[in-house]
Design an enzyme around this catalytic site. Structure first.
Site, PDB file in Angstrom:
ATOM      1  N   ARG A 256       0.878  -1.180   0.000  1.00 16.94           N
ATOM      2  CA  ARG A 256       0.000   0.000   0.000  1.00 16.94           C
ATOM      3  C   ARG A 256       0.909   1.221   0.000  1.00 16.94           C
ATOM      4  O   ARG A 256       1.541   1.526   0.998  1.00 16.94           O
ATOM      5  CB  ARG A 256      -0.896  -0.047   1.241  1.00 16.94           C
ATOM      6  CG  ARG A 256      -1.415   1.284   1.667  1.00 16.94           C
ATOM      7  CD  ARG A 256      -2.530   1.195   2.673  1.00 16.94           C
ATOM      8  NE  ARG A 256      -2.176   0.671   3.983  1.00 16.94           N
ATOM      9  CZ  ARG A 256      -1.444   1.323   4.893  1.00 16.94           C
ATOM     10  NH1 ARG A 256      -0.944   2.505   4.627  1.00 16.94           N
ATOM     11  NH2 ARG A 256      -1.214   0.778   6.070  1.00 16.94           N
ATOM     12  N   HIS A 260      -3.249   4.249   5.128  1.00 16.01           N
ATOM     13  CA  HIS A 260      -4.336   3.281   5.325  1.00 16.01           C
ATOM     14  C   HIS A 260      -5.666   3.912   4.890  1.00 16.01           C
ATOM     15  O   HIS A 260      -6.431   3.330   4.133  1.00 16.01           O
ATOM     16  CB  HIS A 260      -4.398   2.838   6.791  1.00 16.01           C
ATOM     17  CG  HIS A 260      -5.615   2.047   7.108  1.00 16.01           C
ATOM     18  ND1 HIS A 260      -5.798   0.760   6.655  1.00 16.01           N
ATOM     19  CD2 HIS A 260      -6.740   2.366   7.801  1.00 16.01           C
ATOM     20  CE1 HIS A 260      -6.987   0.322   7.062  1.00 16.01           C
ATOM     21  NE2 HIS A 260      -7.569   1.274   7.751  1.00 16.01           N
ATOM     22  N   TYR A 269       4.841   5.138  11.289  1.00 22.24           N
ATOM     23  CA  TYR A 269       5.148   3.722  11.527  1.00 22.24           C
ATOM     24  C   TYR A 269       5.955   3.043  10.418  1.00 22.24           C
ATOM     25  O   TYR A 269       6.227   1.854  10.503  1.00 22.24           O
ATOM     26  CB  TYR A 269       3.865   2.929  11.816  1.00 22.24           C
ATOM     27  CG  TYR A 269       2.802   3.021  10.737  1.00 22.24           C
ATOM     28  CD1 TYR A 269       2.841   2.198   9.614  1.00 22.24           C
ATOM     29  CD2 TYR A 269       1.757   3.932  10.841  1.00 22.24           C
ATOM     30  CE1 TYR A 269       1.872   2.276   8.626  1.00 22.24           C
ATOM     31  CE2 TYR A 269       0.775   4.025   9.855  1.00 22.24           C
ATOM     32  CZ  TYR A 269       0.838   3.193   8.757  1.00 22.24           C
ATOM     33  OH  TYR A 269      -0.121   3.275   7.783  1.00 22.24           O
TER      34      TYR A 269
HETATM   35  C1  TPP Z   1     -14.058  -6.394  12.701  1.00 24.57           C
HETATM   36  C2  TPP Z   1     -13.245  -5.151  12.573  1.00 24.57           C
HETATM   37  N1  TPP Z   1     -12.246  -4.903  13.437  1.00 24.57           N
HETATM   38  C3  TPP Z   1     -11.508  -3.784  13.314  1.00 24.57           C
HETATM   39  C4  TPP Z   1     -11.770  -2.878  12.331  1.00 24.57           C
HETATM   40  C5  TPP Z   1     -10.919  -1.610  12.182  1.00 24.57           C
HETATM   41  N2  TPP Z   1     -10.072  -1.771  10.991  1.00 24.57           N
HETATM   42  C6  TPP Z   1     -10.387  -1.212   9.816  1.00 24.57           C
HETATM   43  S1  TPP Z   1      -9.306  -1.598   8.605  1.00 24.57           S
HETATM   44  C7  TPP Z   1      -8.359  -2.497   9.662  1.00 24.57           C
HETATM   45  C8  TPP Z   1      -7.096  -3.166   9.188  1.00 24.57           C
HETATM   46  C9  TPP Z   1      -7.337  -4.056   8.020  1.00 24.57           C
HETATM   47  O1  TPP Z   1      -6.113  -4.518   7.538  1.00 24.57           O
HETATM   48  P1  TPP Z   1      -6.027  -5.496   6.336  1.00 24.57           P
HETATM   49  O2  TPP Z   1      -7.003  -6.603   6.501  1.00 24.57           O
HETATM   50  O3  TPP Z   1      -4.598  -5.866   6.167  1.00 24.57           O
HETATM   51  O4  TPP Z   1      -6.536  -4.632   5.087  1.00 24.57           O
HETATM   52  P2  TPP Z   1      -5.938  -3.273   4.475  1.00 24.57           P
HETATM   53  O5  TPP Z   1      -6.573  -2.156   5.241  1.00 24.57           O
HETATM   54  O6  TPP Z   1      -4.467  -3.306   4.620  1.00 24.57           O
HETATM   55  O7  TPP Z   1      -6.381  -3.264   3.050  1.00 24.57           O
HETATM   56  C10 TPP Z   1      -8.908  -2.507  10.940  1.00 24.57           C
HETATM   57  C11 TPP Z   1      -8.315  -3.196  12.093  1.00 24.57           C
HETATM   58  C12 TPP Z   1     -12.840  -3.146  11.454  1.00 24.57           C
HETATM   59  N3  TPP Z   1     -13.163  -2.328  10.454  1.00 24.57           N
HETATM   60  N4  TPP Z   1     -13.543  -4.292  11.580  1.00 24.57           N
END
Ligand code: TPP
Length: 359
Positions: A256, A260, A269
């Site tokens: 990415r 985020h 970070y």
């Molecule tokens: C069940 C849940 N827990 C926490 C969150 C908060 N949250 C949003 S995105 C994220 C990280 C997701 O990371 P990843 O699966 O690697 O996807 P990326 O954002 O890197 O595309 C989190 C913890 C959420 N949206 N849903």
């Protein structure tokens, strides 16, 4: 007691087009000029769509938005391997897949401007954005199982990130898919971070692809910045799924390049050097060099597609900003019957909106 090996835990790595645009001719998919042109145009369109969304957010014209910068090959390569009748289940960063699947950009902008109405208008077979991490995996496995029971020759393709593989829903979905051999293609875009958490701290597994082995099906790691590799792996997985061979987990190893979301600051970070290293592996640039070598890409061609894409994007933004959402929808569909406190909130908001309109 002598021990015996009862399981080989190795997974394959697939790469076809390297960062310099050199291709492995033994693996190169046979794609005609029209298809390659479609791949490149859609990658450029996605990049410009994304850039515009971030700018709109910075100008206060859009809500929080998660950029897909750097992940265009993982998204466009996999999307074009799908058939329109296949089910598509996104997480929240799959703008490129949505564009490739023909979801109007106007609706995508309306959604990120804050109206769920857009989700009610997207074409069939495309599921709405899933903000709760991993929940869409269960839906995708369920839809695939239903397709299998109904003997339809279709598959479901579900997208999620590296962080999603730590959720219970991921493991439940994978288990179900393995047991019932559902025609599901799991696309994990390993973009190296779950918000600020690096992939190495997310899981102690050496790869994410190997998680499939525990559930009895194939996992493969693919260069996620190589559109040809992602396309080939997804196509093969879909063919296998539709011919009764069961699910596949494809780990697209990517990065990415942006934040985020627009609420995040990655400089807190991760190091600039790391980002620079990944910029050298830019998926759009890589395809551009390949197309140039094939005599498809030229400066004029680039200017033409950028002009066309920019016009399309401006039109979509104009239409999205002119859209007047019905804010009561936010309250109407929470429960079958609206609770009294929701009704109170809806009336308060309607009053506020009416006052605002009246100046
Ligand atoms: C069940 C849940 N827990 C926490 C969150 C908060 N949250 C949003 S995105 C994220 C990280 C997701 O990371 P990843 O699966 O690697 O996807 P990326 O954002 O890197 O595309 C989190 C913890 C959420 N949206 N849903």
């Amino acid at each position: 007691m002598p021990r015996q090996k009862i399981l080989d835990m190795s997974v394959d790595w697939l790469s076809i087009l390297d960062p310099e645009g050199n291709v492995d001719i033994t693996l190169e998919p046979a794609l005609d000029t029209e298809t390659l042109d479609k791949f490149y145009r859609t990658m450029v369109l996605t990049r410009l769509f994304d850039e515009k969304a971030v700018k709109l957010q910075r100008q206060g014209r859009m809500l929080t938005y998660g950029s897909c910068l750097g992940q265009e090959a993982s998204q466009i390569g996999s999307a074009f391997a799908m058939k329109p009748e296949d089910w598509f289940f996104p997480a929240f960063r799959e703008h490129g897949v949505q564009i490739a699947r023909g979801i109007p950009m106007k609706l995508l902008y309306i959604y990120w401007m804050g109206s769920e109405d857009a989700n009610m208008k997207i074409p069939l077979k495309n599921f709405p954005v899933a903000i709760p991490v991993s929940t869409q995996i269960l839906h995708a496995v369920g839809a695939a199982w239903a397709s299998k029971l109904q003997k339809q020759n279709i598959a479901s393709v579900v997208y999620f990130g590296d962080g999603a593989t730590s959720e219970g829903d991921f493991h439940e979905g994978m288990n179900f898919a393995g047991v019932f051999k559902t025609p599901t293609v799991f696309i994990c875009q390993n973009n190296q971070y779950a918000i600020s958490l690096p992939r190495e701290k997310q899981t102690a597994s050496k790869t994410l692809a190997q998680k499939a082995l525990a559930y009895g099906f194939e996992g493969i790691q693919v260069d996620g910045n190589d559109v040809l590799a992602v396309y080939s792996a997804t196509k093969a997985a879909l063919e296998k799924a539709k011919s009764g061979g069961g699910p596949t987990l494809i780990e697209c190893f990517t990065y990415r390049l942006g934040a985020h979301t627009t609420s995040d600051d990655p400089s807190r970070y991760r190091k600039k050097d790391e980002e620079e290293e990944w910029r050298k592996k830019d998926p759009v640039k890589r395809l551009r060099i390949y197309l140039e070598k094939k005599g498809i890409w030229s400066k004029n061609y680039e200017e033409k597609i950028i002009k066309e894409a920019s016009e399309e994007i401006e039109k979509a933004v104009e239409e999205a900003e002119a859209y007047n959402p019905d804010v009561s929808n936010m309250f109407k569909y929470v429960f079958a019957e609206m609770t009294s406190n929701l009704k109170e909130q809806m009336d308060e908001l309607s009053g506020f909106m009416a006052k605002k309109k009246g100046g």
